[in-house]
Enzyme design. Structure first.
Site, PDB file in Angstrom:
ATOM      1  N   ASP A 157     -55.419  27.826  39.601  1.00 55.82           N
ATOM      2  CA  ASP A 157     -55.327  28.893  38.608  1.00 55.82           C
ATOM      3  C   ASP A 157     -55.468  28.236  37.234  1.00 55.82           C
ATOM      4  O   ASP A 157     -54.515  27.666  36.717  1.00 55.82           O
ATOM      5  CB  ASP A 157     -53.979  29.608  38.749  1.00 55.82           C
ATOM      6  CG  ASP A 157     -53.751  30.674  37.703  1.00 55.82           C
ATOM      7  OD1 ASP A 157     -54.704  31.041  37.001  1.00 55.82           O
ATOM      8  OD2 ASP A 157     -52.600  31.127  37.575  1.00 55.82           O
ATOM      9  N   GLU A 216     -55.066  31.882  28.116  1.00 57.40           N
ATOM     10  CA  GLU A 216     -54.824  33.059  28.948  1.00 57.40           C
ATOM     11  C   GLU A 216     -53.382  33.117  29.415  1.00 57.40           C
ATOM     12  O   GLU A 216     -52.776  34.196  29.476  1.00 57.40           O
ATOM     13  CB  GLU A 216     -55.764  33.044  30.162  1.00 57.40           C
ATOM     14  CG  GLU A 216     -55.761  34.336  30.980  1.00 57.40           C
ATOM     15  CD  GLU A 216     -54.740  34.355  32.122  1.00 57.40           C
ATOM     16  OE1 GLU A 216     -54.610  35.397  32.777  1.00 57.40           O
ATOM     17  OE2 GLU A 216     -54.058  33.321  32.347  1.00 57.40           O
ATOM     18  N   ASP A 270     -60.609  35.215  38.149  1.00 58.45           N
ATOM     19  CA  ASP A 270     -59.292  34.580  38.159  1.00 58.45           C
ATOM     20  C   ASP A 270     -58.766  34.520  39.594  1.00 58.45           C
ATOM     21  O   ASP A 270     -59.359  35.086  40.511  1.00 58.45           O
ATOM     22  CB  ASP A 270     -58.325  35.364  37.270  1.00 58.45           C
ATOM     23  CG  ASP A 270     -57.249  34.482  36.646  1.00 58.45           C
ATOM     24  OD1 ASP A 270     -56.855  33.478  37.265  1.00 58.45           O
ATOM     25  OD2 ASP A 270     -56.790  34.807  35.533  1.00 58.45           O
TER      26      ASP A 270
END
Length: 353
Positions: free
Chosen positions: A179, A209, A232
């Site tokens: 991630d 982010e 994502d």
């Protein structure tokens, strides 16, 4: 499965995940992305926040932006004790329970230092300690040096990341920062595979982010796109102790096509087009409804005005830990679906509702 058998560049994925970059300090990742994309695109530019946008010029008038964030969750040094221990401020969402006894890297101006997050042995804990709620405020980093040496080496504001290698585990890739480096990797793979698209494609590696979709929000003002895609990871609660309705996605079932998360409801025409494309090309896929958590999709959706937006997700176990895990077939499915979506964007779809 051996990494030589994989249909994608596993060594590059390892480099992206094992390289460190917290929100606001994505420099090392940005350098890799620029290196890999420069020869694959027509132009490549960065902005004042650090977003990197690589553009493949199309033959038509349509403009598409795809965003994948470069930052990983980490920490910033907020205090150095007289004894040389570091206290931390979290950059992104940490569950402090997973931090005990982790090895970390402290990134100073001069060098990277290895440290460990201290965890007292269970022999010394009483019942109240065992039942306590851990917080990042309770965490300290031990550098194995005395206070004077640490004071000379470490400054307030130095950033800290967890240490972990990326490896194949059966049919899964596991490590830290999947991630969202796996999505940055997908941008690079897509650029390699795109051939003379009709639409002009803006491949955006975004920043910050994990602390509020900040890079994407700024980018949404700067790029006037006809349609936006977020890229994502998403939750895969498909292991023990979860009921079927709480799974969100499952590893090995294909690319996640987002319907909603807590920050965005995707444009119905966009997610239906993605689903139809996946079915037509026999790309494994699954719907995704994420109850909590947001992505750059929301940052792009309305920052510069109303923009039709969708998202493709990598089903991921153990998110926001150092053992995040993704099925290798899901990685390929997301890349295949992303390329299919980009090469078929030709301005013929009316996304207005």
């Amino acid at each position: 499965m051996a990494h030589e058998e994989l249909p994608f560049d596993f060594e590059l994925l390892c480099e992206l995940t094992e390289t460190n970059g917290v929100p606001g300090y994505e420099d090392r990742i940005r350098d890799i992305v620029r290196r890999e994309l420069t020869d694959e695109v027509d132009t490549i530019e960065s902005d004042g926040m650090g977003n990197l946008v690589a553009t493949v010029e199309g033959t038509g008038d349509q403009h598409v932006v795809v965003a994948a964030h470069m930052d990983e969750i980490g920490f910033m040094v907020r205090h150095v004790t007289d004894d040389g221990y570091l206290k931390l401020d979290a950059l992104g969402g940490w569950d402090a329970r997973v931090l005990k006894a982790q090895r970390v890297t402290v990134h100073t101006d001069d060098e990277d230092l290895t440290g460990v997050i201290g965890s007292p042995p269970p022999h010394t804990l009483d019942e109240s300690d065992r039942d306590g709620d851990d917080t990042v405020d309770d965490v300290y980093v031990d550098l194995g040096r005395d206070g004077d040496e640490v004071a000379d080496l470490v400054s307030i504001g130095d950033f800290v990341t967890t240490q972990q290698s990326t490896t194949l585990m059966g049919d899964h890739v596991t490590g830290k920062a999947l991630d969202n480096r796996v999505s940055v990797f997908a941008l690079i793979e897509a650029a390699r595979r795109l051939d003379s698209p009709t639409a002009t494609i803006h491949l955006a590696a975004t920043v910050q982010e994990e602390v509020g979709l900040r890079g994407a929000q700024a980018l949404g003002v700067d790029i006037d796109a006809d349609v936006a895609y977020g890229l994502d990871t998403t939750v895969a609660n498909d292991g023990p102790n979860f009921s079927k309705e709480d799974r969100v996605t499952a590893l090995g079932d294909g690319a996640g096509i987002k319907l909603k998360d807590s920050s965005a409801i995707t444009n119905p025409t966009v997610h239906r087009r993605l689903t139809a494309l996946a079915e037509k090309r026999e790309i494994p896929h699954q719907p995704e409804i994420l109850p909590a958590g947001g992505t750059d999709t929301a940052g792009l959706q309305f920052a510069g005005g109303a923009t039709p937006a969708g998202a493709i997700s990598f089903p991921t176990r153990y998110l926001h830990t150092v053992t995040e895990s993704i099925h290798v077939e899901d990685i390929e499915a997301v890349i295949d679906l992303l390329v299919a979506a980009l090469e078929t964007e030709d301005g013929s779809t009316d996304y207005r509702l």
